[in-house]
Design a protein around this motif. Structure first.
Motif, PDB file in Angstrom:
ATOM      1  N   GLN A 118       5.755   0.452 -10.789  1.00  0.00           N
ATOM      2  CA  GLN A 118       6.899   0.142  -9.926  1.00  0.00           C
ATOM      3  C   GLN A 118       7.651   1.381  -9.451  1.00  0.00           C
ATOM      4  O   GLN A 118       8.029   1.461  -8.277  1.00  0.00           O
ATOM      5  CB  GLN A 118       7.852  -0.826 -10.645  1.00  0.00           C
ATOM      6  N   ALA A 135       5.843   2.651  -6.529  1.00  0.00           N
ATOM      7  CA  ALA A 135       6.040   1.775  -5.379  1.00  0.00           C
ATOM      8  C   ALA A 135       7.373   2.074  -4.692  1.00  0.00           C
ATOM      9  O   ALA A 135       7.462   2.090  -3.457  1.00  0.00           O
ATOM     10  CB  ALA A 135       5.986   0.318  -5.830  1.00  0.00           C
ATOM     11  N   GLU A 136       8.399   2.348  -5.488  1.00  0.00           N
ATOM     12  CA  GLU A 136       9.700   2.671  -4.914  1.00  0.00           C
ATOM     13  C   GLU A 136       9.681   4.018  -4.188  1.00  0.00           C
ATOM     14  O   GLU A 136      10.334   4.187  -3.155  1.00  0.00           O
ATOM     15  CB  GLU A 136      10.755   2.661  -6.019  1.00  0.00           C
ATOM     16  N   VAL A 167       6.500   0.929  -0.794  1.00  0.00           N
ATOM     17  CA  VAL A 167       5.466  -0.096  -0.651  1.00  0.00           C
ATOM     18  C   VAL A 167       5.320  -0.761  -2.016  1.00  0.00           C
ATOM     19  O   VAL A 167       5.401  -0.087  -3.043  1.00  0.00           O
ATOM     20  CB  VAL A 167       4.107   0.525  -0.227  1.00  0.00           C
ATOM     21  N   SER A 168       5.101  -2.068  -2.048  1.00  0.00           N
ATOM     22  CA  SER A 168       4.950  -2.734  -3.334  1.00  0.00           C
ATOM     23  C   SER A 168       3.740  -2.190  -4.076  1.00  0.00           C
ATOM     24  O   SER A 168       2.763  -1.743  -3.463  1.00  0.00           O
ATOM     25  CB  SER A 168       4.804  -4.248  -3.142  1.00  0.00           C
ATOM     26  N   ALA A 169       3.800  -2.224  -5.405  1.00  0.00           N
ATOM     27  CA  ALA A 169       2.696  -1.719  -6.222  1.00  0.00           C
ATOM     28  C   ALA A 169       1.401  -2.448  -5.887  1.00  0.00           C
ATOM     29  O   ALA A 169       0.328  -1.844  -5.837  1.00  0.00           O
ATOM     30  CB  ALA A 169       3.030  -1.874  -7.706  1.00  0.00           C
ATOM     31  N   LYS A 170       1.500  -3.734  -5.624  1.00  0.00           N
ATOM     32  CA  LYS A 170       0.316  -4.536  -5.291  1.00  0.00           C
ATOM     33  C   LYS A 170      -0.333  -4.031  -4.008  1.00  0.00           C
ATOM     34  O   LYS A 170      -1.564  -3.930  -3.912  1.00  0.00           O
ATOM     35  CB  LYS A 170       0.711  -6.001  -5.149  1.00  0.00           C
ATOM     36  N   HIS A 171       0.488  -3.703  -3.013  1.00  0.00           N
ATOM     37  CA  HIS A 171      -0.052  -3.262  -1.720  1.00  0.00           C
ATOM     38  C   HIS A 171      -0.423  -1.787  -1.706  1.00  0.00           C
ATOM     39  O   HIS A 171      -1.057  -1.320  -0.759  1.00  0.00           O
ATOM     40  CB  HIS A 171       0.938  -3.588  -0.603  1.00  0.00           C
ATOM     41  N   LEU A 172      -0.035  -1.045  -2.735  1.00  0.00           N
ATOM     42  CA  LEU A 172      -0.498   0.337  -2.838  1.00  0.00           C
ATOM     43  C   LEU A 172      -1.970   0.386  -3.247  1.00  0.00           C
ATOM     44  O   LEU A 172      -2.702   1.286  -2.829  1.00  0.00           O
ATOM     45  CB  LEU A 172       0.332   1.106  -3.874  1.00  0.00           C
TER      46      LEU A 172
END
Length: 199
Positions: free
Chosen positions: A99, A102-103, A107-112
């Motif tokens: 996370q 992602a911050e 971008v969200s961690a899932k979409h990274l």
């Protein structure tokens, strides 16, 4: 790929062949004896292969469960890290991210996952050189990486890069800290030291 359906399918095939072989023996055993002997040995070999196939399927299932559990453990450890961290392959494809990362990239961690770290960098030539010099197992690399997150201005990250395992070069962990945070921390420590000297 081995699986229950494959084992069942070949079990039915061998069973059918065995039945046909028994009928052939009863119909003309004297004439067909040499052929029957070969067929019988073949059926026995097929039965042994079926047993091996079933065993290989059980082993494969166990390995799949272990790999899945290992992936969950890796993700848990990544999420527990207090600083930004991504795992990439040698091409900078992001395999995992926590996370805080992602911050940083907005971008969200899932979409990274599945995206190229390269696409977030401002100096792609410099980043390409960095990829060519990723550390070997047991090594580490400290680098400054200028990034351009989505919908944000560029800034510099301090990256500590280490191989994820000690056995091969397939995945690297990037521990990322904004450069200004490091500078602020160093300044604060220096100020504390100066205060102690004065006191």
């Amino acid at each position: 790929m081995t699986g229950p359906d494959t084992v069942r399918r070949w079990t039915r095939v061998v069973s059918t062949l065995r039945t046909r072989s028994q009928k052939l023996r009863r119909s003309d055993a004297a004439v067909a004896r040499p052929l029957n002997d070969v067929l019988g040995e073949t059926l026995e070999a097929c039965s042994g292969l079926l047993q091996d196939l079933a065993g290989a399927h059980l082993v494969a299932e166990q390995l799949r469960r272990e790999v899945h559990a290992e992936g969950l453990n890796r993700q848990h450890l990544l999420e527990m890290m207090p600083i930004a961290c991504v795992a990439t392959d040698e091409s900078s494809v992001i395999q995992n991210a926590n996370q805080p990362a992602a911050e940083l990239f907005n971008v969200s961690a899932k979409h990274l996952r599945g995206r190229l770290f390269l696409h977030f960098t401002a100096d792609r030539a410099g980043f390409g050189y960095l990829l060519q010099n990723l550390p070997l197992p047991g090594g580490r690399l400290d680098a400054a990486v200028e990034v351009r997150p989505r919908e944000r201005g560029p800034f510099t990250l301090r990256a500590l890069i280490v191989p994820e395992t000690t056995s091969d070069r397939t995945s690297w962990l990037w521990f990322l800290t904004p450069a200004e945070e490091i500078t602020a921390s160093v300044t604060q420590v220096s100020a504390v030291s100066a205060t102690r000297e004065i006191a």
